[in-house]
Design a protein around this motif. Sequence first.
Motif, PDB file in Angstrom:
ATOM      1  N   ASP A  83      65.069 -23.776 129.658  1.00 55.74           N
ATOM      2  CA  ASP A  83      63.799 -24.468 130.258  1.00 55.74           C
ATOM      3  C   ASP A  83      62.639 -23.701 129.775  1.00 55.74           C
ATOM      4  O   ASP A  83      61.484 -23.778 130.281  1.00 55.74           O
ATOM      5  CB  ASP A  83      63.785 -24.606 131.630  1.00 55.74           C
ATOM      6  CG  ASP A  83      62.875 -25.865 132.128  1.00 55.74           C
ATOM      7  OD1 ASP A  83      62.442 -26.654 131.086  1.00 55.74           O
ATOM      8  OD2 ASP A  83      62.034 -25.589 132.873  1.00 55.74           O
ATOM      9  N   SER A  84      62.855 -22.434 129.002  1.00 52.83           N
ATOM     10  CA  SER A  84      61.685 -21.664 128.432  1.00 52.83           C
ATOM     11  C   SER A  84      60.780 -22.234 127.629  1.00 52.83           C
ATOM     12  O   SER A  84      61.184 -23.519 126.927  1.00 52.83           O
ATOM     13  CB  SER A  84      62.171 -20.330 128.199  1.00 52.83           C
ATOM     14  OG  SER A  84      62.809 -19.471 128.953  1.00 52.83           O
TER      15      SER A  84
ATOM     16  N   ILE B 115      65.571 -25.449 125.684  1.00 55.17           N
ATOM     17  CA  ILE B 115      64.378 -25.145 125.706  1.00 55.17           C
ATOM     18  C   ILE B 115      63.266 -25.643 124.993  1.00 55.17           C
ATOM     19  O   ILE B 115      63.746 -26.560 124.131  1.00 55.17           O
ATOM     20  CB  ILE B 115      64.057 -23.392 125.237  1.00 55.17           C
ATOM     21  CG1 ILE B 115      64.571 -23.588 123.680  1.00 55.17           C
ATOM     22  CG2 ILE B 115      65.355 -22.454 125.900  1.00 55.17           C
ATOM     23  CD1 ILE B 115      64.219 -22.201 123.077  1.00 55.17           C
TER      24      ILE B 115
END
Length: 291
Positions: free
Chosen positions: A87-88, A113
């Motif tokens: 989830d960056s 991501i």
Amino acid sequence: MTTQQTIGFIGFGAMASRMAAHLEKAGYATLAYTPSGKGGDGVTHFLPTPAEVASKADIVLACVPDDEALAASMYGPQGVLAGIKADSLLLNTSSVSPEAADALQKAGQEKKICVIDCPVSGSTPEAASASLVILAGGDDAAIARAQPIFDKIGRITIHAGPSGSGARLKLVINGIMGAGLAAVAEGIAYGLAAGLDRSMLFDALDEMAVISPHHKRKIKMAKAGDFSPQFPARLMQKDMRLLMDAAARLAVPAPTLAAVTQQLSLARRAAEDADYSVLIGVMEKIVANDA
């Protein structure tokens, strides 16, 4: 109450270091990786691998010169994708081929991501004044998530379309920019060979509405003989090469841009680390030698 976010830079050259300065002033912490392990002032510290930067950053911003550098820093056991957290946000501001941008977006999906291809239009003066134009490809939610960062480094964000669109738009813009510079260089060469006064010629062109502000800046550099790199010839020629390949893949005829690519190859051979406006100086030297 907000928690300070950390932005990890992959590549920390003339453009990235200026972006970082604005982001630090806005309250972000910064980390960086460069292949040389060296960096400038103001950054919190440098780490030895892209993976380590990614593992410690909330947001990763890549600013590398070409497809090869992007691949070397993103993939493999020491690459960003090996260290980045799920989830960056990964912002790819590099000017690379559409294929490289698409491949990174696909790899990011597999790692869960958010990848945005967001090359910037502008050179070091625009980076220094936070007036870059961000050319972003991705969905609305992704762009909204990155907007606070874009607002600190640029004056406007253009949502070019789905992922990969930013890379494609950048090639269009740089192709037109390169073609304009080549036309200026050839026009100046004719004027000098025809006996026009050099100072008068350069000053007259600075008054012409038909010439863009960007190219007027390059004309002033050429008049002074100062080709300090705002946009190095090697990178401009690289972008023209990428455009030629992209156009050929779609069977788009681009004979003018093909000729310009050859002109910029000449400039790169002459002085690859000088500003790409050195093409004006190369053409001036050719006609001076014929005089």
